[in-house]
Design a protein around this motif. Structure first.
Motif, mmCIF file in Angstrom:
data_model
loop_
_atom_site.group_PDB
_atom_site.id
_atom_site.type_symbol
_atom_site.label_atom_id
_atom_site.label_comp_id
_atom_site.label_asym_id
_atom_site.label_seq_id
_atom_site.Cartn_x
_atom_site.Cartn_y
_atom_site.Cartn_z
ATOM 1 N N PRO A 26 38.150 40.778 57.473
ATOM 2 C CA PRO A 26 36.526 39.735 57.913
ATOM 3 C C PRO A 26 35.618 41.253 57.511
ATOM 4 O O PRO A 26 35.720 42.306 57.619
ATOM 5 N N GLY A 27 34.905 40.827 56.894
ATOM 6 C CA GLY A 27 32.976 41.582 56.083
ATOM 7 C C GLY A 27 32.626 40.904 55.061
ATOM 8 O O GLY A 27 33.060 39.593 54.524
ATOM 9 N N LEU A 28 31.984 41.787 54.278
ATOM 10 C CA LEU A 28 31.251 41.404 52.533
ATOM 11 C C LEU A 28 32.252 41.533 51.664
ATOM 12 O O LEU A 28 33.969 42.080 52.023
ATOM 13 N N PRO A 29 32.156 40.381 51.292
ATOM 14 C CA PRO A 29 32.917 39.702 50.572
ATOM 15 C C PRO A 29 33.135 41.210 49.048
ATOM 16 O O PRO A 29 32.772 41.864 48.887
ATOM 17 N N VAL A 34 43.577 50.072 45.371
ATOM 18 C CA VAL A 34 44.257 51.230 45.867
ATOM 19 C C VAL A 34 45.469 51.605 45.764
ATOM 20 O O VAL A 34 46.427 50.345 45.522
ATOM 21 N N GLY A 35 45.681 52.179 45.460
ATOM 22 C CA GLY A 35 47.419 52.644 45.230
ATOM 23 C C GLY A 35 47.655 53.755 43.900
ATOM 24 O O GLY A 35 48.506 54.182 43.622
ATOM 25 N N LEU A 36 46.395 54.868 43.028
ATOM 26 C CA LEU A 36 47.041 55.479 41.981
ATOM 27 C C LEU A 36 47.325 54.362 40.923
ATOM 28 O O LEU A 36 48.418 55.302 40.337
ATOM 29 N N GLY A 37 46.110 53.680 40.533
ATOM 30 C CA GLY A 37 46.305 52.776 39.292
ATOM 31 C C GLY A 37 45.724 53.536 38.503
ATOM 32 O O GLY A 37 44.848 54.129 38.225
ATOM 33 N N ASP A 38 46.496 53.218 37.274
ATOM 34 C CA ASP A 38 45.293 53.309 36.030
ATOM 35 C C ASP A 38 44.527 52.659 36.205
ATOM 36 O O ASP A 38 44.189 51.678 36.619
ATOM 37 N N LYS A 39 43.401 53.028 34.628
ATOM 38 C CA LYS A 39 42.141 51.939 34.584
ATOM 39 C C LYS A 39 42.753 50.318 34.101
ATOM 40 O O LYS A 39 41.945 49.439 34.578
ATOM 41 N N ALA A 40 43.850 50.187 33.404
ATOM 42 C CA ALA A 40 44.653 49.075 33.530
ATOM 43 C C ALA A 40 45.155 48.495 34.585
ATOM 44 O O ALA A 40 44.427 47.051 34.977
ATOM 45 N N VAL A 41 45.499 48.928 35.756
ATOM 46 C CA VAL A 41 45.021 48.377 36.730
ATOM 47 C C VAL A 41 43.893 47.996 37.707
ATOM 48 O O VAL A 41 44.214 46.719 38.148
ATOM 49 N N GLY A 42 42.476 49.041 37.660
ATOM 50 C CA GLY A 42 42.065 48.696 38.378
ATOM 51 C C GLY A 42 41.059 47.530 37.467
ATOM 52 O O GLY A 42 40.471 46.908 38.155
ATOM 53 N N GLU A 43 40.939 47.239 36.488
ATOM 54 C CA GLU A 43 40.825 46.189 35.873
ATOM 55 C C GLU A 43 41.531 44.568 35.773
ATOM 56 O O GLU A 43 40.778 43.502 35.668
ATOM 57 N N SER A 44 42.119 45.143 36.853
ATOM 58 C CA SER A 44 43.290 43.749 37.600
ATOM 59 C C SER A 44 42.490 43.066 38.248
ATOM 60 O O SER A 44 42.256 41.856 38.184
ATOM 61 N N ARG A 45 41.412 43.731 38.714
ATOM 62 C CA ARG A 45 40.803 42.556 39.451
ATOM 63 C C ARG A 45 39.433 41.364 38.748
ATOM 64 O O ARG A 45 40.348 39.985 39.024
ATOM 65 N N GLU A 46 39.181 41.715 37.834
ATOM 66 C CA GLU A 46 38.676 41.653 37.248
ATOM 67 C C GLU A 46 39.589 39.563 36.135
ATOM 68 O O GLU A 46 39.098 38.449 36.135
ATOM 69 N N ARG A 47 40.673 40.096 36.119
ATOM 70 C CA ARG A 47 41.296 38.940 35.411
ATOM 71 C C ARG A 47 42.277 38.278 36.683
ATOM 72 O O ARG A 47 42.670 37.545 36.466
ATOM 73 N N VAL A 48 42.576 38.991 37.294
ATOM 74 C CA VAL A 48 42.883 37.807 38.326
ATOM 75 C C VAL A 48 41.568 36.797 39.011
ATOM 76 O O VAL A 48 42.265 36.043 39.251
ATOM 77 N N ARG A 49 40.690 37.303 39.601
ATOM 78 C CA ARG A 49 39.387 36.811 39.854
ATOM 79 C C ARG A 49 39.339 35.377 38.597
ATOM 80 O O ARG A 49 39.279 34.520 38.877
ATOM 81 N N GLY A 50 39.381 36.121 37.034
ATOM 82 C CA GLY A 50 39.473 35.011 36.163
ATOM 83 C C GLY A 50 40.237 34.012 36.190
ATOM 84 O O GLY A 50 39.849 32.539 36.244
ATOM 85 N N ALA A 51 41.163 34.593 36.044
ATOM 86 C CA ALA A 51 42.385 32.922 36.234
ATOM 87 C C ALA A 51 42.828 32.347 37.471
ATOM 88 O O ALA A 51 42.906 31.412 37.362
ATOM 89 N N ILE A 52 42.326 32.754 38.827
ATOM 90 C CA ILE A 52 41.690 32.206 39.793
ATOM 91 C C ILE A 52 41.196 30.667 39.246
ATOM 92 O O ILE A 52 41.298 30.426 40.096
ATOM 93 N N ALA A 53 39.613 31.524 39.631
ATOM 94 C CA ALA A 53 38.440 30.488 38.736
ATOM 95 C C ALA A 53 39.172 29.598 37.709
ATOM 96 O O ALA A 53 38.593 28.662 38.066
ATOM 97 N N ALA A 54 40.197 29.870 37.344
ATOM 98 C CA ALA A 54 39.878 29.480 35.969
ATOM 99 C C ALA A 54 41.309 27.525 36.217
ATOM 100 O O ALA A 54 41.031 26.772 36.016
ATOM 101 N N MET A 55 41.822 27.900 37.658
ATOM 102 C CA MET A 55 42.565 27.012 38.213
ATOM 103 C C MET A 55 42.020 25.860 39.343
ATOM 104 O O MET A 55 42.160 24.950 39.440
ATOM 105 N N GLY A 56 41.079 26.494 39.139
ATOM 106 C CA GLY A 56 39.232 25.312 40.253
ATOM 107 C C GLY A 56 39.471 26.297 41.575
ATOM 108 O O GLY A 56 38.847 25.233 42.777
ATOM 109 N N LEU A 57 39.454 27.156 41.616
ATOM 110 C CA LEU A 57 39.402 27.822 42.871
ATOM 111 C C LEU A 57 38.827 29.338 43.503
ATOM 112 O O LEU A 57 38.858 29.312 41.621
ATOM 113 N N ALA A 58 38.460 29.469 44.007
ATOM 114 C CA ALA A 58 37.649 30.227 44.937
ATOM 115 C C ALA A 58 38.088 30.906 46.068
ATOM 116 O O ALA A 58 38.997 31.000 47.319
ATOM 117 N N LEU A 59 37.877 32.167 45.645
ATOM 118 C CA LEU A 59 38.265 33.341 46.334
ATOM 119 C C LEU A 59 37.854 33.116 47.517
ATOM 120 O O LEU A 59 36.207 32.787 47.911
#
Length: 502
Positions: A26-29, A34-59
């Protein structure tokens, strides 16, 4: 409570288990990884967010915390997208968490929810098999993962199809292992006119897995003979045929899960950097010496390579592995290669022809050959002077003996070595060392005397002495002889580099 999905991090050819832990707080969206990931791992946020939105789901309007455990293990690559997405969907109650616990998950996500290929799927499948789990991977790499054996492989084209599979609405078909390519031969030795000494050395090199250096003028056939070598080498055995694709998988060069019985043949340009040859880079990847594992690394125009790049091969040629050191990790790749090198005697290439040689001969030859260090040359078993092809040789008909006949003799010699080293780590005579080499390659008394005299006259190093024994053992195997005699030692010595004259 955190939702956990298993995945892997690649460290060389080792796949280490990683837990993707997702918790909705609970808290602000927010969406934090975290977990010592490189830039590609950090950018996974946007790819995951976009993929879930493409299925018509909302975070959910909560704080999404993603932890890649263990936190001190470096994580590189985009294959963490799919496990993060599935763990998040599990936390949202869309997929069953208990079902996901029986799988290792790898795959990159597109913004349209498609699952894209990512390097290392074969390693992930082998890791999943060792852990007694199934594997979830991209559909394009299902045939690659199926080579891991009797494990359940779920290969999905997109995230929606994967969710429907687990809900029972549309089961995905289990992939079949990829096709096995037939051995593809290169040029035939019948194309080589003359050069009987060089062809004999090539046969010995193929039979024992020895390194070979050919030195001769331009147009003498050095590159052609090197290209003929794959055609006389025996095909990979089943264990080797799975070992080679592991390197290709982590390098991302294994396409459509196709395995091949042909031994690798890599011929990098002389402008190759040290990272390209031995491995490394921002994201550590295997270099040419590892991509040629259990095959041939051909270096044409040897002195034109950067000297530091060539010297970086000294350790891999001796140990069969290459270690790439980084501040946060040491990555080791296999590099059991057969080095075949070619060079001109001097920069103009016509040292032996007074009509064509430059005005600086013979000084130009000394300067040119000095670009290759002595310790590297000492690691090359066979040194052959390749003469220019005469006009008389060119007009003669092709030789009666070609690659097929030579390959038969090489296969027979390799079969003898396979039986000899059955209970040892060695595969060929070139890998025998220490007490094992003494047991199989100790020459008879005349051969021992000749070798002792030659070691003194030629100023052989201990490494050179050992390599002569290995070559002599291979020559005896080609002759079908049990012991190593004086004649085998004499031929092996004829291929050894002569010491420089004072």
């Amino acid at each position: 409570m955190a939702t956990i999905v298993s995945t892997v991090a690649y460290l060389g050819l080792e796949a280490r288990g990683v837990e993707v832990q997702v918790q909705l707080i609970p808290g602000l969206p927010a969406f934090n990884v975290v977990g010592l990931g490189d830039k590609a791992v950090g950018e996974s946020r946007e790819r995951v967010r976009g993929a879930i939105a493409a299925m018509g789901l909302a975070l959910p309007p909560k704080r999404i915390a993603v932890n890649l455990s263990p936190a001190d293990l470096p994580k590189e690559g985009s294959h963490f997208d799919l496990p993060i997405a599935l763990a998040l969907l599990g936390a949202m109650g869309i997929v069953d968490v208990e079902t996901l616990s029986g799988y290792v998950v790898v795959g990159e996500l597109g913004l349209d929810a498609r699952i894209a290929p990512s390097p290392g799927v074969l390693l992930a499948a082998l890791h999943a098999s060792a852990e007694g789990k199934g594997l979830i991977c991209p559909a394009a790499q299902g045939s690659e993962a199926a080579w891991a054996g009797s494990i359940e492989v779920v290969a999905a084209p997109d995230l929606l199809a994967l969710i429907n599979h687990f809900k029972g609405h549309g089961l995905l078909r289990a992939p079949e292992p990829g096709e096995t390519d037939d051995v593809v031969h290169g040029p035939d030795l019948r194309q080589v006119r003359g050069q009987e000494t060089a062809k004999r050395a090539l046969e010995i090199a193929a039979a024992g897995g020895h390194n070979l250096l050919m030195c001769g003028p331009p147009g003498a056939g050095k590159s052609l003979m090197a290209a003929c070598l794959p055609g006389i080498l025996p095909p990979l055995d089943p264990a080797e045929a799975l070992e080679v694709p592991m390197v290709q998988s982590v390098a991302g060069t294994l396409t459509a899960g196709r395995l091949t019985r042909a031994r690798p043949f890599r011929a990098p340009h002389h402008s190759a950097s040290m990272a390209a040859l031995t491995g490394g880079g921002l994201k550590v990847r295997p270099g040419e010496v590892s991509l040629a594992h259990l095959g041939v690394l051909f270096l044409d125009e040897l002195p034109e390579f950067n000297r530091a790049v060539l010297d970086s091969l000294r350790q891999p040629l001796e140990t069969g592995t290459v270690s790439v050191a980084r501040a946060n990790a040491h990555v080791t790749f296999p590099a059991r290669v057969q080095l075949i090198a070619a060079m001109n005697p001097c920069r103009c290439g016509h040292l032996g022809d007074a009509a064509l040689a430059c005005a600086r001969a013979p000084r130009c030859a000394a300067d040119y050959q000095a670009k290759v260090s002595g310790p590297l040359l000492d690691r090359i078993d066979l040194h052959v002077e390749v003469a220019a092809v005469s006009a008389a040789d060119l007009v003669l008909p092709p030789p009666a003996e070609g690659s097929a006949e030579v390959a038969a003799r090489v296969a027979a010699a390799r079969a003898v070595q396979r039986a000899r080293f059955r209970d040892t780590p060695a595969r060929t005579n070139a890998e025998a060392d220490g007490p094992l080499l003494d047991a199989v390659a100790t020459p008879d008394e005349p051969g021992r005397k000749l070798l002792a005299q030659a070691a003194e006259a030629m100023r052989l190093t201990a490494r050179g002495y050992t390599r002569i024994l290995r070559v002599a053992r291979t020559i005896a195997d080609l002759a079908g002889v049990e012991g190593v005699g004086r004649i085998h030692i004499a031929e092996a010595l004829s291929y050894r580099r002569q010491p420089p004259r004072n």
